[in-house]
Design a protein around this motif. Structure first.
Motif, mmCIF file in Angstrom:
data_model
loop_
_atom_site.group_PDB
_atom_site.id
_atom_site.type_symbol
_atom_site.label_atom_id
_atom_site.label_comp_id
_atom_site.label_asym_id
_atom_site.label_seq_id
_atom_site.Cartn_x
_atom_site.Cartn_y
_atom_site.Cartn_z
ATOM 1 N N UNK A 1 18.278 6.140 112.695
ATOM 2 C CA UNK A 1 17.883 7.448 112.167
ATOM 3 C C UNK A 1 19.079 8.128 111.531
ATOM 4 N N UNK A 2 18.779 9.129 110.708
ATOM 5 C CA UNK A 2 19.827 9.830 109.973
ATOM 6 C C UNK A 2 19.287 11.196 109.580
ATOM 7 N N UNK A 3 20.215 12.090 109.227
ATOM 8 C CA UNK A 3 19.794 13.407 108.776
ATOM 9 C C UNK A 3 19.725 13.435 107.265
ATOM 10 N N UNK A 4 18.760 14.174 106.758
ATOM 11 C CA UNK A 4 18.700 14.391 105.308
ATOM 12 C C UNK A 4 18.530 15.883 105.070
ATOM 13 N N UNK A 5 19.220 16.392 104.077
ATOM 14 C CA UNK A 5 19.068 17.803 103.723
ATOM 15 C C UNK A 5 18.109 17.916 102.554
ATOM 16 N N UNK A 6 17.106 18.771 102.711
ATOM 17 C CA UNK A 6 16.091 18.925 101.661
ATOM 18 C C UNK A 6 16.018 20.382 101.240
ATOM 19 N N UNK A 7 15.953 20.585 99.932
ATOM 20 C CA UNK A 7 15.999 21.955 99.407
ATOM 21 C C UNK A 7 14.626 22.504 99.066
ATOM 22 N N UNK A 8 14.500 23.790 99.199
ATOM 23 C CA UNK A 8 13.404 24.576 98.642
ATOM 24 C C UNK A 8 12.016 24.011 98.917
ATOM 25 N N UNK A 9 11.230 23.894 97.842
ATOM 26 C CA UNK A 9 9.809 23.612 98.024
ATOM 27 C C UNK A 9 9.550 22.287 98.733
ATOM 28 N N UNK A 10 10.277 21.246 98.316
ATOM 29 C CA UNK A 10 10.056 19.954 98.962
ATOM 30 C C UNK A 10 10.268 20.058 100.464
ATOM 31 N N UNK A 11 11.267 20.833 100.833
ATOM 32 C CA UNK A 11 11.529 20.992 102.258
ATOM 33 C C UNK A 11 10.375 21.632 102.990
ATOM 34 N N UNK A 12 9.675 22.544 102.324
ATOM 35 C CA UNK A 12 8.567 23.222 102.995
ATOM 36 C C UNK A 12 7.336 22.345 103.048
ATOM 37 N N UNK A 13 7.275 21.310 102.210
ATOM 38 C CA UNK A 13 6.095 20.461 102.163
ATOM 39 C C UNK A 13 6.181 19.288 103.132
ATOM 40 N N UNK A 14 7.388 18.905 103.460
ATOM 41 C CA UNK A 14 7.561 17.720 104.311
ATOM 42 C C UNK A 14 7.042 17.987 105.715
#
Lengths: 215, 364
Positions: free
Chosen positions: A54-67
């Motif tokens: 496993x690993x961390x991923x940083x996601x921005x803005x809209x995509x982050x809210x959809x995941x």
């Protein structure tokens, strides 16, 4: 090491600080809390995994809210660098995150390749006072890291003990379509009592070799 | 650290999608076919358009498929033209509507939850038309549609299509009758809330008419019919039916000898599976065949969050357990491996139920 072709799929265990052009398929395990950046963007740190770890991923803005947890996502043209001492994935310029499925992917949560590495954290604090990785969008890691994919900082030993503390237990709470009502956003009914862990505390005998039950 | 700009993605006409979703291949294909049909018929009169389509269809299998799927998609996305497009489709189709049935099945199995409202309503209309026209193979599609309806029993959508219920169009097939009765007897139990009573009455009326007029077809269900009828026995019409069932079986059908005949008939797996949507089945089967024992917690949480998080959905647990007991039969290889065993899943379903006791029938 030559830059991998655009079609090569990586495994999480092969991700190193400074890796570029990463195409990875992973499943989302946890969504972290939203934080706001100075320039008004929202960032979420998500824990994702494939069969290698496993690993961390940083996601921005809209995509982050959809995941959502359980989503199977394909990252294209991602890159990795160290953020606050932890190896983290990002979507690079020209890259994307695309949901290609949900649920049906086997993963291993350990090893957690985003385990904080004290050596790297110390290096970062020494050499980079702002604490921020390079602004360069092509994904060079912070100045103290070797550029390119070849270098192997000591962190890259992939046998770190699994993290005891979960990264961020706050789950994304948006409902997933289930045919029950359109856009089901109702918060889940809280489960009374502990969920069945079905781990080694189970004593039901079904005639199978008990050694296999321990995991 | 600057974020990469999110790729703009135009919304399709068929499926709901977000910027996160990958482009859907099926949707793209169907929309391409629409483009082909429109380019063939643009600006032409109805008759000329028909000729153009027919001529194209004769060129080969690929052209035939493109035209049929294009017309099919227009039926789904353009309600105002649906009648005409359907008529055109029946005129140019050369394979007994098979190409369309296959696509409908695929949509029902894989994409149903993501359909936009208009295409979804249109799809139900189309299925009804296909059955009315006596298209061979349409009853298979109806069964898949029934599964989706059954498993989303308390959704607003399900209520709003109540006037599409397969009352008369079901009579063509004994299996369809049995499936519908099985489905609606099951749904009646979930529709006890005051605002759902008109709906429930329709379901009761339907089931009673099938049971009284087509009893031998309902018998196909097997012994589970007794279980289903037990759960609705307090409804007045059902109570009357029970009296006949027990004391006067000949009234229902001359060949019916009594409850014992029913109790000795096995219920096919198909019925146990029909309360689960394809998506539920996929996920459960994944858990019982790929997930290792000890690794199941997150999958359980995700499944629970999606399907078992409302008060009404707790009754689904019985159906899931029944499914696992009756339908999931792992190979010896899987059984002797460390894959998640069925008893562990059942344990999870039993111990995480949030509704205590009443209203919940655990008899299996």
């Amino acid at each position: 090491m030559a830059t991998p072709s655009n079609e090569t799929l990586f495994l999480i265990k092969d991700v190193k600080p400074g890796s570029k052009n990463l195409n990875i398929v992973f499943i989302v395990l946890e969504i972290g809390r939203v934080t706001k950046t100075k320039d008004g963007h929202e960032v979420r740190s998500c824990k994702v995994a494939d069969k290698s770890g496993s690993i961390a991923i940083s996601v921005w803005d809209e995509l982050g809210s959809l995941i959502q947890p359980g989503d199977i996502i394909k990252l294209t043209r991602g890159y990795a660098s160290i953020w606050k001492g932890c190896l983290t994935l990002y979507t690079g310029r020209g890259g994307d995150l695309q949901k290609i499925g949900e649920f049906c992917m086997v993963y291993s949560e350990v090893p957690n390749f985003s385990e904080p590495n004290p050596e790297l954290l110390a290096q970062a604090n020494q050499q980079n006072k702002s604490g921020k990785p390079d602004q360069n969008q092509r994904g060079n890691s912070p100045p103290n890291q070797n550029s390119g994919n070849g270098a192997m900082p000591p962190f890259a030993n992939n046998n770190n003990p699994p993290s005891g503390a979960p990264r961020d237990p706050a789950f994304g709470n948006v409902g997933r379509p289930n045919g029950r009502s359109p856009g089901n956003g109702a918060p889940p009914v809280s489960v009374s009592g502990p969920p069945a862990a079905a781990k080694s505390s189970v004593t039901i005998s079904n005639g199978r070799d008990p050694r296999r039950a321990k995991r | 650290m600057e974020p990469a700009p999110a790729k703009a993605k135009p919304q399709g006409r068929l499926l709901v999608s977000t910027p996160l979703d990958a482009k859907d291949e099926l949707e793209e294909r169907l929309e391409r076919c629409v483009g082909i049909v429109q380019s063939l018929t643009n600006g032409l009169s109805e008759r000329e358009a028909n000729d153009a389509l027919t001529a194209n269809v004769c060129k080969g299998q690929q052209q035939h498929e493109e035209v049929c799927l294009g017309l099919f998609t227009l039926v789904l996305t353009e309600p105002a033209q649906a009648q005409r497009c359907y008529r055109d489709l029946t005129l140019v189709n050369r394979d007994g509507m098979n190409v369309v049935l296959v696509k409908i099945n695929q949509i029902l199995m894989e994409k149903f939850l993501k359909l936009q409202d208009v295409p979804r309503t249109q799809l139900v209309w189309l299925v009804r038309e296909l059955v009315k026209s006596g298209v061979m193979g349409a009853d298979g599609v109806v069964m898949t549609l029934l599964k989706q309806i059954a498993a989303s029993s308390t959704s607003c959508w399900s209520r709003s299509i109540s006037h599409y219920r397969p009352f008369t169009w079901v009579l063509k097939s004994g299996m369809l009758i049995a499936m519908s009765v099985y489905t609606y007897l099951r749904l009646i139990v979930d529709h006890g809330a005051p605002n759902l009573l008109p709906l429930r009455q329709k379901e009761v009326d339907f089931c009673i008419s099938m049971l009284r007029e087509k009893f031998m077809e309902c018998l196909i269900i097997g012994r589970d019919l007794v279980r289903l009828l037990q759960n609705v026995a307090r409804i007045p019409e059902m109570e009357l039916l029970w009296r006949d069932l027990l004391h006067n079986p000949q009234v229902l059908s001359p060949q019916f000898t009594g409850v014992l005949q029913l109790l000795t008939a096995r219920t096919s797996r198909k019925f146990l599976a029909c309360r689960l949507t394809p998506d539920m089945e996929t996920k459960l089967l994944f858990m019982t065949s790929r997930v290792r024992f000890g690794q199941q917690k997150r999958y359980q949480d995700w499944f629970q969050r999606q399907y078992l998080s409302t008060a009404e959905s707790q009754s689904l647990r019985c159906d899931l357990i029944r499914y696992i007991c009756g339908v999931v039969h792992p190979s010896n290889e899987v059984l002797s491996s460390d894959i998640l065993p069925r008893w562990a899943i059942i344990g999870w379903l039993l111990t995480t139920c949030t509704v205590r006791g009443q209203g919940l029938r655990w008899s299996i």
